[in-house]
Design a protein around this motif. Structure first.
Motif, PDB file in Angstrom:
ATOM      1  N   GLU A  33       0.804  -1.224   0.000  1.00 28.83           N
ATOM      2  CA  GLU A  33       0.000   0.000   0.000  1.00 28.83           C
ATOM      3  C   GLU A  33       0.837   1.274   0.000  1.00 28.83           C
ATOM      4  OE1 GLU A  33      -3.116   2.048   3.043  1.00 28.83           O
ATOM      5  OE2 GLU A  33      -3.345  -0.095   2.678  1.00 28.83           O
ATOM      6  N   HIS A  34       1.984   1.255   0.654  1.00 26.29           N
ATOM      7  CA  HIS A  34       2.815   2.455   0.754  1.00 26.29           C
ATOM      8  C   HIS A  34       3.680   2.706  -0.484  1.00 26.29           C
ATOM      9  CE1 HIS A  34       5.658  -0.678   1.874  1.00 26.29           C
ATOM     10  NE2 HIS A  34       6.611   0.172   1.534  1.00 26.29           N
ATOM     11  N   MET A  35       3.802   1.750  -1.377  1.00 32.63           N
ATOM     12  CA  MET A  35       4.721   1.893  -2.511  1.00 32.63           C
ATOM     13  C   MET A  35       4.366   3.039  -3.467  1.00 32.63           C
ATOM     14  SD  MET A  35       7.267   0.093  -1.907  1.00 32.63           S
ATOM     15  CE  MET A  35       8.077   0.529  -3.416  1.00 32.63           C
ATOM     16  N   PRO A  36       3.101   3.220  -3.852  1.00 31.70           N
ATOM     17  CA  PRO A  36       2.815   4.350  -4.749  1.00 31.70           C
ATOM     18  C   PRO A  36       3.256   5.688  -4.151  1.00 31.70           C
ATOM     19  CG  PRO A  36       0.966   2.851  -4.743  1.00 31.70           C
ATOM     20  CD  PRO A  36       1.913   2.387  -3.665  1.00 31.70           C
ATOM     21  N   MET A  37       3.057   5.880  -2.862  1.00 31.13           N
ATOM     22  CA  MET A  37       3.493   7.116  -2.224  1.00 31.13           C
ATOM     23  C   MET A  37       5.017   7.207  -2.258  1.00 31.13           C
ATOM     24  SD  MET A  37       2.765   9.959  -0.793  1.00 31.13           S
ATOM     25  CE  MET A  37       1.077   9.880  -0.267  1.00 31.13           C
ATOM     26  N   ALA A  38       5.698   6.107  -2.030  1.00 27.85           N
ATOM     27  CA  ALA A  38       7.162   6.106  -2.085  1.00 27.85           C
ATOM     28  C   ALA A  38       7.644   6.453  -3.490  1.00 27.85           C
ATOM     29  CB  ALA A  38       7.703   4.743  -1.653  1.00 27.85           C
ATOM     30  N   TRP A  39       6.980   5.916  -4.503  1.00 23.60           N
ATOM     31  CA  TRP A  39       7.352   6.236  -5.892  1.00 23.60           C
ATOM     32  C   TRP A  39       7.167   7.727  -6.160  1.00 23.60           C
ATOM     33  CZ3 TRP A  39       3.911   1.709  -7.838  1.00 23.60           C
ATOM     34  CH2 TRP A  39       4.569   0.499  -7.616  1.00 23.60           C
ATOM     35  N   ARG A  40       6.056   8.276  -5.696  1.00 25.70           N
ATOM     36  CA  ARG A  40       5.800   9.707  -5.903  1.00 25.70           C
ATOM     37  C   ARG A  40       6.852  10.565  -5.201  1.00 25.70           C
ATOM     38  NH1 ARG A  40       0.126  11.104  -3.927  1.00 25.70           N
ATOM     39  NH2 ARG A  40       0.844  13.177  -4.474  1.00 25.70           N
ATOM     40  N   ILE A  41       7.194  10.201  -3.973  1.00 21.94           N
ATOM     41  CA  ILE A  41       8.195  10.964  -3.229  1.00 21.94           C
ATOM     42  C   ILE A  41       9.553  10.879  -3.913  1.00 21.94           C
ATOM     43  CG2 ILE A  41       9.495  11.042  -1.051  1.00 21.94           C
ATOM     44  CD1 ILE A  41       6.795  10.209   0.315  1.00 21.94           C
ATOM     45  N   ASP A  42       9.933   9.685  -4.361  1.00 24.36           N
ATOM     46  CA  ASP A  42      11.208   9.520  -5.061  1.00 24.36           C
ATOM     47  C   ASP A  42      11.246  10.357  -6.338  1.00 24.36           C
ATOM     48  OD1 ASP A  42      12.066   7.762  -3.122  1.00 24.36           O
ATOM     49  OD2 ASP A  42      11.734   5.955  -4.332  1.00 24.36           O
ATOM     50  N   ALA A  43      10.154  10.325  -7.095  1.00 26.44           N
ATOM     51  CA  ALA A  43      10.097  11.093  -8.347  1.00 26.44           C
ATOM     52  C   ALA A  43      10.156  12.593  -8.063  1.00 26.44           C
ATOM     53  CB  ALA A  43       8.832  10.747  -9.123  1.00 26.44           C
ATOM     54  N   LYS A  44       9.450  13.030  -7.038  1.00 26.50           N
ATOM     55  CA  LYS A  44       9.448  14.450  -6.683  1.00 26.50           C
ATOM     56  C   LYS A  44      10.846  14.899  -6.260  1.00 26.50           C
ATOM     57  CE  LYS A  44       6.987  17.786  -3.813  1.00 26.50           C
ATOM     58  NZ  LYS A  44       5.906  17.984  -2.870  1.00 26.50           N
ATOM     59  N   ALA A  45      11.537  14.088  -5.469  1.00 27.86           N
ATOM     60  CA  ALA A  45      12.890  14.430  -5.025  1.00 27.86           C
ATOM     61  C   ALA A  45      13.854  14.467  -6.209  1.00 27.86           C
ATOM     62  CB  ALA A  45      13.369  13.430  -3.972  1.00 27.86           C
ATOM     63  N   ALA A  46      13.733  13.514  -7.115  1.00 25.35           N
ATOM     64  CA  ALA A  46      14.608  13.486  -8.287  1.00 25.35           C
ATOM     65  C   ALA A  46      14.364  14.710  -9.171  1.00 25.35           C
ATOM     66  CB  ALA A  46      14.380  12.201  -9.080  1.00 25.35           C
ATOM     67  N   HIS A  47      13.104  15.066  -9.358  1.00 26.67           N
ATOM     68  CA  HIS A  47      12.791  16.227 -10.189  1.00 26.67           C
ATOM     69  C   HIS A  47      13.269  17.517  -9.518  1.00 26.67           C
ATOM     70  CE1 HIS A  47      10.867  17.811 -13.731  1.00 26.67           C
ATOM     71  NE2 HIS A  47      10.410  18.805 -12.986  1.00 26.67           N
ATOM     72  N   ALA A  48      13.105  17.598  -8.211  1.00 27.73           N
ATOM     73  CA  ALA A  48      13.586  18.776  -7.475  1.00 27.73           C
ATOM     74  C   ALA A  48      15.101  18.908  -7.605  1.00 27.73           C
ATOM     75  CB  ALA A  48      13.185  18.684  -6.008  1.00 27.73           C
ATOM     76  N   ALA A  49      15.810  17.784  -7.584  1.00 25.65           N
ATOM     77  CA  ALA A  49      17.267  17.823  -7.749  1.00 25.65           C
ATOM     78  C   ALA A  49      17.641  18.328  -9.142  1.00 25.65           C
ATOM     79  CB  ALA A  49      17.860  16.440  -7.505  1.00 25.65           C
ATOM     80  N   LEU A  50      16.905  17.884 -10.168  1.00 24.04           N
ATOM     81  CA  LEU A  50      17.158  18.386 -11.522  1.00 24.04           C
ATOM     82  C   LEU A  50      16.929  19.891 -11.601  1.00 24.04           C
ATOM     83  CD1 LEU A  50      15.589  15.732 -13.927  1.00 24.04           C
ATOM     84  CD2 LEU A  50      18.006  16.340 -13.692  1.00 24.04           C
ATOM     85  N   LEU A  51      15.819  20.345 -11.023  1.00 19.47           N
ATOM     86  CA  LEU A  51      15.519  21.781 -11.062  1.00 19.47           C
ATOM     87  C   LEU A  51      16.560  22.594 -10.291  1.00 19.47           C
ATOM     88  CD1 LEU A  51      11.639  21.692 -10.659  1.00 19.47           C
ATOM     89  CD2 LEU A  51      12.960  22.092 -12.747  1.00 19.47           C
ATOM     90  N   ALA A  52      17.009  22.077  -9.161  1.00 22.21           N
ATOM     91  CA  ALA A  52      18.029  22.777  -8.384  1.00 22.21           C
ATOM     92  C   ALA A  52      19.332  22.869  -9.172  1.00 22.21           C
ATOM     93  CB  ALA A  52      18.259  22.068  -7.051  1.00 22.21           C
ATOM     94  N   THR A  53      19.718  21.784  -9.824  1.00 20.35           N
ATOM     95  CA  THR A  53      20.926  21.806 -10.651  1.00 20.35           C
ATOM     96  C   THR A  53      20.756  22.766 -11.810  1.00 20.35           C
ATOM     97  OG1 THR A  53      21.477  19.536 -10.055  1.00 20.35           O
ATOM     98  CG2 THR A  53      22.471  20.393 -12.069  1.00 20.35           C
ATOM     99  N   SER A  54      19.568  22.766 -12.392  1.00 28.27           N
ATOM    100  CA  SER A  54      19.288  23.648 -13.521  1.00 28.27           C
ATOM    101  C   SER A  54      19.452  25.116 -13.137  1.00 28.27           C
ATOM    102  CB  SER A  54      17.860  23.398 -14.022  1.00 28.27           C
ATOM    103  OG  SER A  54      17.469  24.357 -14.949  1.00 28.27           O
ATOM    104  N   VAL A  55      18.964  25.484 -11.978  1.00 25.09           N
ATOM    105  CA  VAL A  55      18.970  26.885 -11.562  1.00 25.09           C
ATOM    106  C   VAL A  55      20.269  27.277 -10.847  1.00 25.09           C
ATOM    107  CG1 VAL A  55      17.816  28.580 -10.090  1.00 25.09           C
ATOM    108  CG2 VAL A  55      16.459  26.966 -11.417  1.00 25.09           C
ATOM    109  N   PHE A  56      20.767  26.418  -9.986  1.00 25.20           N
ATOM    110  CA  PHE A  56      21.884  26.785  -9.126  1.00 25.20           C
ATOM    111  C   PHE A  56      23.193  26.082  -9.456  1.00 25.20           C
ATOM    112  CE2 PHE A  56      17.996  27.160  -6.477  1.00 25.20           C
ATOM    113  CZ  PHE A  56      17.991  28.538  -6.371  1.00 25.20           C
ATOM    114  N   GLY A  57      23.208  25.264 -10.507  1.00 26.00           N
ATOM    115  CA  GLY A  57      24.412  24.515 -10.845  1.00 26.00           C
ATOM    116  C   GLY A  57      25.594  25.409 -11.176  1.00 26.00           C
TER     117      GLY A  57
END
Length: 84
Positions: A33-57
């Motif tokens: 039951e918790h896996m879909p939420m874990a997938w969403r959190i992982d995807a959100k963190a990965a996307h946030a890292a891309l955006l941070a690198t994009s802006v502040f790299g």
């Protein structure tokens, strides 16, 4: 959200995608039951890292690549959702 129309569009996109995700999720007996939420959190963190690198790299080439990847991933999600 914070930046008007763009944030409202992002929120609407997220809501539509969550509806799609709920419709296609495997049976609860197959996926914990918790896996879909874990997938969403992982995807959100990965996307946030891309955006941070994009802006502040520190490296322009890496920042440009992160920006390109972030836009590509958003476009892929958008293609999964039929226009309403």
């Amino acid at each position: 959200m914070f930046d008007g129309v763009t944030s409202e569009e992002a929120e609407a996109r997220r809501d539509l995608f969550l509806t799609l995700l709920d419709a296609v999720m495997p049976d609860a007996n197959v996926v914990a039951e918790h896996m879909p939420m874990a997938w969403r959190i992982d995807a959100k963190a990965a996307h946030a890292a891309l955006l941070a690198t994009s802006v502040f790299g520190m490296y322009p080439e890496r920042s440009a690549r992160a920006d390109e990847l972030a836009k590509t991933y958003i476009a892929r999600c958008d293609r999964l959702i039929l226009p309403v």
